[in-house]
Design a protein around this motif. Sequence first.
Motif, PDB file in Angstrom:
ATOM      1  N   SER A 191       4.431  21.730   5.787  1.00  0.00           N
ATOM      2  CA  SER A 191       4.100  22.304   4.494  1.00  0.00           C
ATOM      3  C   SER A 191       3.149  21.384   3.741  1.00  0.00           C
ATOM      4  N   VAL A 192       1.915  21.826   3.579  1.00  0.00           N
ATOM      5  CA  VAL A 192       0.946  21.062   2.797  1.00  0.00           C
ATOM      6  C   VAL A 192       1.406  20.970   1.346  1.00  0.00           C
ATOM      7  N   LYS A 193       2.010  22.039   0.839  1.00  0.00           N
ATOM      8  CA  LYS A 193       2.495  22.056  -0.546  1.00  0.00           C
ATOM      9  C   LYS A 193       3.547  20.971  -0.757  1.00  0.00           C
ATOM     10  N   THR A 194       4.500  20.867   0.164  1.00  0.00           N
ATOM     11  CA  THR A 194       5.530  19.834   0.068  1.00  0.00           C
ATOM     12  C   THR A 194       4.906  18.446   0.162  1.00  0.00           C
ATOM     13  N   ALA A 195       3.937  18.287   1.072  1.00  0.00           N
ATOM     14  CA  ALA A 195       3.269  16.995   1.239  1.00  0.00           C
ATOM     15  C   ALA A 195       2.574  16.572  -0.048  1.00  0.00           C
ATOM     16  N   ARG A 196       1.853  17.482  -0.665  1.00  0.00           N
ATOM     17  CA  ARG A 196       1.141  17.156  -1.908  1.00  0.00           C
ATOM     18  C   ARG A 196       2.120  16.819  -3.037  1.00  0.00           C
ATOM     19  N   ALA A 197       3.243  17.531  -3.090  1.00  0.00           N
ATOM     20  CA  ALA A 197       4.239  17.258  -4.128  1.00  0.00           C
ATOM     21  C   ALA A 197       4.834  15.862  -3.951  1.00  0.00           C
ATOM     22  N   LEU A 198       5.127  15.477  -2.722  1.00  0.00           N
ATOM     23  CA  LEU A 198       5.673  14.143  -2.457  1.00  0.00           C
ATOM     24  C   LEU A 198       4.659  13.049  -2.785  1.00  0.00           C
ATOM     25  N   LEU A 199       3.404  13.295  -2.446  1.00  0.00           N
ATOM     26  CA  LEU A 199       2.359  12.315  -2.761  1.00  0.00           C
ATOM     27  C   LEU A 199       2.216  12.145  -4.271  1.00  0.00           C
ATOM     28  N   ALA A 200       2.261  13.250  -5.006  1.00  0.00           N
ATOM     29  CA  ALA A 200       2.157  13.172  -6.469  1.00  0.00           C
ATOM     30  C   ALA A 200       3.347  12.420  -7.052  1.00  0.00           C
ATOM     31  N   GLU A 201       4.527  12.702  -6.526  1.00  0.00           N
ATOM     32  CA  GLU A 201       5.736  12.023  -6.978  1.00  0.00           C
ATOM     33  C   GLU A 201       5.652  10.521  -6.732  1.00  0.00           C
ATOM     34  N   ALA A 202       4.981  10.134  -5.650  1.00  0.00           N
ATOM     35  CA  ALA A 202       4.841   8.717  -5.301  1.00  0.00           C
ATOM     36  C   ALA A 202       3.700   8.046  -6.048  1.00  0.00           C
ATOM     37  N   GLY A 203       2.971   8.824  -6.852  1.00  0.00           N
ATOM     38  CA  GLY A 203       1.883   8.238  -7.634  1.00  0.00           C
ATOM     39  C   GLY A 203       0.509   8.445  -7.036  1.00  0.00           C
ATOM     40  N   TYR A 204       0.382   9.396  -6.095  1.00  0.00           N
ATOM     41  CA  TYR A 204      -0.907   9.662  -5.449  1.00  0.00           C
ATOM     42  C   TYR A 204      -1.228  11.153  -5.556  1.00  0.00           C
ATOM     43  N   PRO A 205      -1.408  11.649  -6.774  1.00  0.00           N
ATOM     44  CA  PRO A 205      -1.658  13.093  -6.940  1.00  0.00           C
ATOM     45  C   PRO A 205      -2.965  13.554  -6.304  1.00  0.00           C
ATOM     46  N   HIS A 206      -3.890  12.636  -6.131  1.00  0.00           N
ATOM     47  CA  HIS A 206      -5.172  12.973  -5.499  1.00  0.00           C
ATOM     48  C   HIS A 206      -5.273  12.417  -4.082  1.00  0.00           C
ATOM     49  N   GLY A 207      -4.129  12.029  -3.518  1.00  0.00           N
ATOM     50  CA  GLY A 207      -4.120  11.471  -2.178  1.00  0.00           C
ATOM     51  C   GLY A 207      -4.610  10.037  -2.150  1.00  0.00           C
ATOM     52  N   PHE A 208      -5.012   9.573  -1.001  1.00  0.00           N
ATOM     53  CA  PHE A 208      -5.524   8.216  -0.856  1.00  0.00           C
ATOM     54  C   PHE A 208      -6.342   8.132   0.428  1.00  0.00           C
ATOM     55  N   SER A 209      -7.070   7.035   0.567  1.00  0.00           N
ATOM     56  CA  SER A 209      -7.902   6.816   1.758  1.00  0.00           C
ATOM     57  C   SER A 209      -7.266   5.767   2.652  1.00  0.00           C
ATOM     58  N   THR A 210      -7.404   5.937   3.953  1.00  0.00           N
ATOM     59  CA  THR A 210      -6.833   5.007   4.920  1.00  0.00           C
ATOM     60  C   THR A 210      -7.626   5.120   6.221  1.00  0.00           C
ATOM     61  N   GLY A 242       0.816  -1.193   0.000  1.00  0.00           N
ATOM     62  CA  GLY A 242       0.000   0.000   0.000  1.00  0.00           C
ATOM     63  C   GLY A 242       0.853   1.247   0.000  1.00  0.00           C
ATOM     64  N   PRO A 243       0.222   2.408   0.079  1.00  0.00           N
ATOM     65  CA  PRO A 243       0.959   3.681   0.012  1.00  0.00           C
ATOM     66  C   PRO A 243       2.057   3.822   1.064  1.00  0.00           C
ATOM     67  N   LEU A 244       1.850   3.265   2.259  1.00  0.00           N
ATOM     68  CA  LEU A 244       2.789   3.482   3.355  1.00  0.00           C
ATOM     69  C   LEU A 244       4.119   2.765   3.156  1.00  0.00           C
ATOM     70  N   GLN A 245       4.220   1.903   2.154  1.00  0.00           N
ATOM     71  CA  GLN A 245       5.502   1.288   1.854  1.00  0.00           C
ATOM     72  C   GLN A 245       6.447   2.260   1.152  1.00  0.00           C
ATOM     73  N   ASP A 246       5.907   3.356   0.652  1.00  0.00           N
ATOM     74  CA  ASP A 246       6.718   4.346  -0.061  1.00  0.00           C
ATOM     75  C   ASP A 246       7.197   5.414   0.924  1.00  0.00           C
ATOM     76  N   ARG A 247       8.511   5.577   0.992  1.00  0.00           N
ATOM     77  CA  ARG A 247       9.086   6.544   1.924  1.00  0.00           C
ATOM     78  C   ARG A 247       8.560   7.957   1.662  1.00  0.00           C
ATOM     79  N   ARG A 248       8.343   8.298   0.412  1.00  0.00           N
ATOM     80  CA  ARG A 248       7.861   9.639   0.078  1.00  0.00           C
ATOM     81  C   ARG A 248       6.477   9.894   0.671  1.00  0.00           C
ATOM     82  N   VAL A 249       5.649   8.869   0.679  1.00  0.00           N
ATOM     83  CA  VAL A 249       4.321   9.008   1.286  1.00  0.00           C
ATOM     84  C   VAL A 249       4.453   9.249   2.786  1.00  0.00           C
ATOM     85  N   ARG A 250       5.327   8.485   3.427  1.00  0.00           N
ATOM     86  CA  ARG A 250       5.508   8.633   4.880  1.00  0.00           C
ATOM     87  C   ARG A 250       6.061  10.018   5.221  1.00  0.00           C
TER      88      ARG A 250
END
Length: 525
Positions: free
Chosen positions: A353-372, A300-308
Amino acid sequence: MERIRQGRTVDRSKLPRRDVLRSGGLLLAALGATPLLSGCGSTTGADGAGNVLRVSQPGDPKTLDPQKQGDMVSMNVLINIFDTLTTRGRDNELHARLALSWTATDPLTWRFELRPGVTFHNGEVCDAHAVAFSIKRLLDPATKSPIVELRYVKDVTVVDRLTVDIRTSVHDPILPDKLSLFGGVVVPPRYLSEVGDAGFAQHPVGTGPFTFVSWQRDHQLRMRAHAGHWQGRPSVDGLVFSPAPNPSSSLAALQSGGVDLVAGLTPDAAQQLDGYPGVTLDGFTGVRTSYISLNTLEKGPLQDRRVRQALNHSVDVPLLIKAVLGGKATETPALVPRGAFGFDPSVKAFPRSVKTARALLAEAGYPHGFSTTLTASNIDSNVAEALSGLLARAGVRARVNLLDPGTYAASLTSDNRGALGPMYLAASTVWTMDGQSVMQSNVRSDRRQSRWHSKEADRLIDIEELSPEPAERKKAFSDLQRLLREEAPFVFLYQLDNIYARNDRPHWKPGSAGVLAMESAEVSR
C-alpha cells in the motif's frame, strides 16, 4: 518473420519494440559468437569419452581447491569431483554420503560412522584419518578458507578407522546439514603432502563420481566418469563445464551444440532465451532468498522503524515477481524461505500500500519522502531499477548504484558494514535447508553483515543456532520472524526459482538448492 514461444507462433511484427530489439540483438550476437565454439559441438570429448554432458553457468570456479572457495559457481563444479560426508537429496532430505550415520553422543560431540571401501581417485584410502585431516585443514588459519559453517568446531578425533568424532565449542544442531556441501568435502592427506596446495588446486583429486581431466580457464573444465566410484559409474562418460556470462553466449552455445544445459539463469536472462527453436526452459522451486539490507546503525531515516515498515509497504513484491521476474519466484514474508526448516506460514507479508507507506513516512517526519541509494551487483540491474521505481511511488528517491560482481562481493564480505551504502540488494542460497543459513551472517549483532542490533534477536538467534531440541529451534525461528516482520530491518522480497535452459539431450532434476551434482544425469544419444 516469426519465432516460436512455448509452442505457439508469435508474429514478430506484433511484439513490443523492446522484445523485437532484444530478440534481434540476441540473434545477431549468437551468430557472431558461434565460431568461437567450433570444435565443441561434437559428442566425443578430447578424453575419448563419447557420451558427454556439457553444462554452462555464469562463471568459472575461483579455484579447484574445495576448501579455499565459498561460492556456488565453484562448488557446482567441485561437488562432482569431491564427495561430502552427508548430502541433500532431490527430496530435500539429508542422506548418507561418505558418512553412513551420525549421532550426537553428547551436546558437544557428533560421531560419524563412515562408509567402508571408499578410495580417492589416486587409490588413496578415504577413512577417518582423511576426514579428520580435511576438517582440520579447513579450520587451519593458514588455509585462509572463506567457509564459515564450521566455526563452532573445536576438534576432530579419530575413534577408529571408520569412526570420527567432531567436537564443538557449543552444541551445533545442524552440523550434519553443514557437512552436506562446503564444510563436508573430504580431501586426500597423502596426495596433498606430495603436491602441496598449489599442485592440488591445479589437479584436484577427490572421491567423487567424476575425475578431473583438464581446465582451460574461461573456456572449459573437463571431467571423466569415475568407474570405481563407491556408488557406481555415472551414466555419462564425461562432464564439461564452461562459463556463459550472458544470454547471448548461452543461446549461441545451445544452438551450436556446444552446451546441453545452461544453469544459473536469472529470470530476465531466461526470458531472453524463451521461444528459440531447440531451447527448453525448466523451472524448479528454489531457496535462494533475496532481500534489501537496511543500515540502521548510521544516523538517518532508516533508524526509524516506521520508515523501514514504509519501505516494505511500498515495494509491491507480487508485482515485481510478475513484471520483472516472469513469475519465477515466490514471496518471502520474513527472510526464511518456504521449504527451509523454521519457516512459519502464519507470518504474513506486508500489505502492499503506497498510501500506508506515505502515512508512515509522514508520521516519522518525512512527509515528502527522502533521498538515498540502493547498491546492487550489475547482474541484478533490472531488479534494482524496478525496486527504485516502486520506492519512488511512496516518495523515497533511491538512486541505483551498480557495481561489477567482484567489487560488490568484496564490499559485501568486508568488515565495513557500511561499504555498500544505506541500502543494498542481496541474496542468500539456503543450501542447508535450514533458516539458520540466511540468518547466520545477517541478523545477530556481532555478525559481519548485521546492520541492526537487537538483544531479543540475539537471544533468539542463540536458541535457533544452539538448542538441541527441534521444537525449541522452531519456536525461536517463529518468534524471530515475527520480530523481523515488526522491526523491518530488511525489505523482504522473494525466493527465486532455479531456472535452466537445455536442448533435448539431458535428463536431470535438481534439488531446491540447485546444486549441479550431475552424477544422476543422463543424456540422449
